[in-house]
Design an enzyme around this catalytic site. Structure first.
Site, PDB file in Angstrom:
ATOM      1  N   LYS A  28     -96.885 -22.402 -21.852  1.00 42.95           N
ATOM      2  CA  LYS A  28     -95.718 -22.028 -22.572  1.00 42.95           C
ATOM      3  C   LYS A  28     -95.299 -20.599 -21.605  1.00 42.95           C
ATOM      4  O   LYS A  28     -95.926 -20.057 -21.025  1.00 42.95           O
ATOM      5  CB  LYS A  28     -96.213 -21.226 -23.879  1.00 42.95           C
ATOM      6  CG  LYS A  28     -94.909 -20.678 -24.525  1.00 42.95           C
ATOM      7  CD  LYS A  28     -95.423 -20.152 -26.173  1.00 42.95           C
ATOM      8  CE  LYS A  28     -94.492 -19.873 -27.032  1.00 42.95           C
ATOM      9  NZ  LYS A  28     -95.147 -19.508 -28.241  1.00 42.95           N
ATOM     10  N   SER A 105     -92.752 -21.387 -31.879  1.00 45.15           N
ATOM     11  CA  SER A 105     -91.988 -21.282 -30.780  1.00 45.15           C
ATOM     12  C   SER A 105     -92.598 -21.978 -29.521  1.00 45.15           C
ATOM     13  O   SER A 105     -92.223 -21.822 -28.661  1.00 45.15           O
ATOM     14  CB  SER A 105     -92.154 -19.476 -30.413  1.00 45.15           C
ATOM     15  OG  SER A 105     -93.306 -19.046 -30.064  1.00 45.15           O
ATOM     16  N   SER A 129     -96.754 -20.320 -34.443  1.00 45.76           N
ATOM     17  CA  SER A 129     -96.109 -20.896 -33.391  1.00 45.76           C
ATOM     18  C   SER A 129     -96.677 -22.045 -32.662  1.00 45.76           C
ATOM     19  O   SER A 129     -96.159 -22.763 -31.755  1.00 45.76           O
ATOM     20  CB  SER A 129     -95.482 -19.939 -32.381  1.00 45.76           C
ATOM     21  OG  SER A 129     -94.487 -19.138 -32.776  1.00 45.76           O
TER      22      SER A 129
END
Length: 386
Positions: A28, A105, A129
């Site tokens: 990420k 996210s 997330s």
């Protein structure tokens, strides 16, 4: 859409002969990768954040174990989102539910694993997330015990809730990666007791609760000593309100120097969250801190060593992509009701795939005592044969 950050193609080979040799991973875009900007999902963040010279701890740990890094993935802006839509970089594909959000996210990381572009991927979980995209994309995902992993080189949001997590398509790979990052052997495990959170299953859409029943039945066969309990006596919405009070306040404290100095660009929903965090009254923060204390006490009571607690990961499968804010806001609020305990109490949680609602994935979650992460992952291995 590709889950990788535009213009950041990269490949870093893992150490030869490691326990994860032959596997690939993505990170990420909140994790530092030496020599590459950490974008944070926002066009203005890299302008004031120096290009890192060292890998984040989690990135280095996977490389040292032999896993090869193949890219950095799209995230909701500075991790302030739960659905996976980024106004600047786009919405990564959910291959398990085309036309639907991947969840955020850690959207790009879940998308990359679900598409088979890598074997595992690093995400972060503050308010859901990793757990939410794992449910929406039909993946294994983990939120480890809060404070267990070294978060060096991971962009923070709300430090009292922030964790590193990861995804995999199958239980065997999930266990291999987990053993490396947890720094603990993972073997098939059989919990001694099972608690089913009746309030969480009652809160989920009836179709979701029904779809999860076969997975729950397998879990009962694995753990015959089971009972039903209310997880949140104060109400799931009260726990959610507490987390939605504490997390934005911390996020504002984290990003305030940058916002006040640079006046960066944000999507409206992200800017709104920061403004609400800045304006939260002291009385609300004090109430939320007390509710966090109550939630921690409740989960300590429900989860002595050897016990697992089962809940739906999300109350419904992935919503359609591109919905307007008035439609999205109540969906976000509902999702938070089944995720707030993670940030409030910090217990480890794994989301297990295997159920579908009208063809769309939904996950079953297991929680355990703090520090029992390896047992939870081992339970996913045992559940394969239940």
């Amino acid at each position: 859409m590709t889950p990788f950050v535009p213009g950041t193609a990269l490949r870093i080979e893992g150490r030869a002969g490691g326990p994860l040799s032959g596997l690939t991973f993505a990170a990420k875009d909140l994790f530092d990768v030496a020599g590459h900007p950490t974008g944070g999902g926002n066009p203005d963040w890299p302008k004031q954040y120096p290009v890192p010279t060292r890998h984040a701890w989690a990135v280095q740990a996977l490389l040292d174990a032999g896993c090869t890094l193949v890219g950095k993935t799209i995230t909701d802006e500075v991790s302030l989102g739960i659905l996976g839509e980024n106004a600047f970089e786009g919405t990564p594909l959910n291959p398990a539910a085309p036309g639907h959000v991947p969840g955020g996210s850690s959207s790009g990381s879940a998308s990359a694993v679900a598409q088979g572009l890598c074997d595992t991927a690093l995400g972060t979980d503050t308010g859901g997330s990793v757990r939410v995209p794992a449910s929406f994309c039909g993946l294994y995902g983990i939120r480890p015990t809060h404070g267990r992993l070294d978060l060096t080189g991971m962009l923070p949001q709300a430090p009292t809730s922030d964790t590193t997590g990861w995804f995999a398509r199958d239980a065997a790979t999930f266990a291999r990666v987990s053993a490396v990052l947890l720094q603990e052997a993972v073997a098939p495990a059989r919990p001694t007791k099972l608690v089913i959170a009746t309030d969480a299953f009652g809160f989920a859409d009836p179709e979701t609760a029904h779809a999860l029943q076969p997975l729950l039945d397998r879990l009962k066969r694995l753990v015959p000593d089971w009972r039903e309990e209310v997880m949140a006596p104060q109400g799931l919405s009260a726990w959610s309100r507490a987390q939605r009070t504490l997390q934005p306040v911390e996020a504002w404290e984290t990003f305030r120097p940058w916002v006040e100095r640079d006046n960066p660009r944000f999507a409206f929903s992200v800017a709104r969250g920061l403004v609400l965090g800045a304006m939260t009254p002291l009385a609300d923060r004090e109430w939320a801190a007390l509710m966090r204390r109550e939630a921690r006490g409740r989960l300590r009571h429900l989860l002595p060593p050897g016990t697992v607690l089962a809940t739906p990961t999300t109350p419904f499968p992935a919503p359609r992509a591109g919905l307007p804010l008035p439609v999205l806001d109540p969906l976000r609020a509902a999702i938070n009701c089944l995720c707030a305990h993670g940030g409030l109490a910090g217990h480890p949680q794994v989301s297990i795939p295997g159920a579908r609602v009208n063809g769309l994935p939904v996950g079953l979650s297991l929680l355990a005592a703090r520090g029992a992460d390896a047992m939870l992952v081992g339970t996913t291995l045992s559940l394969e044969d239940a």
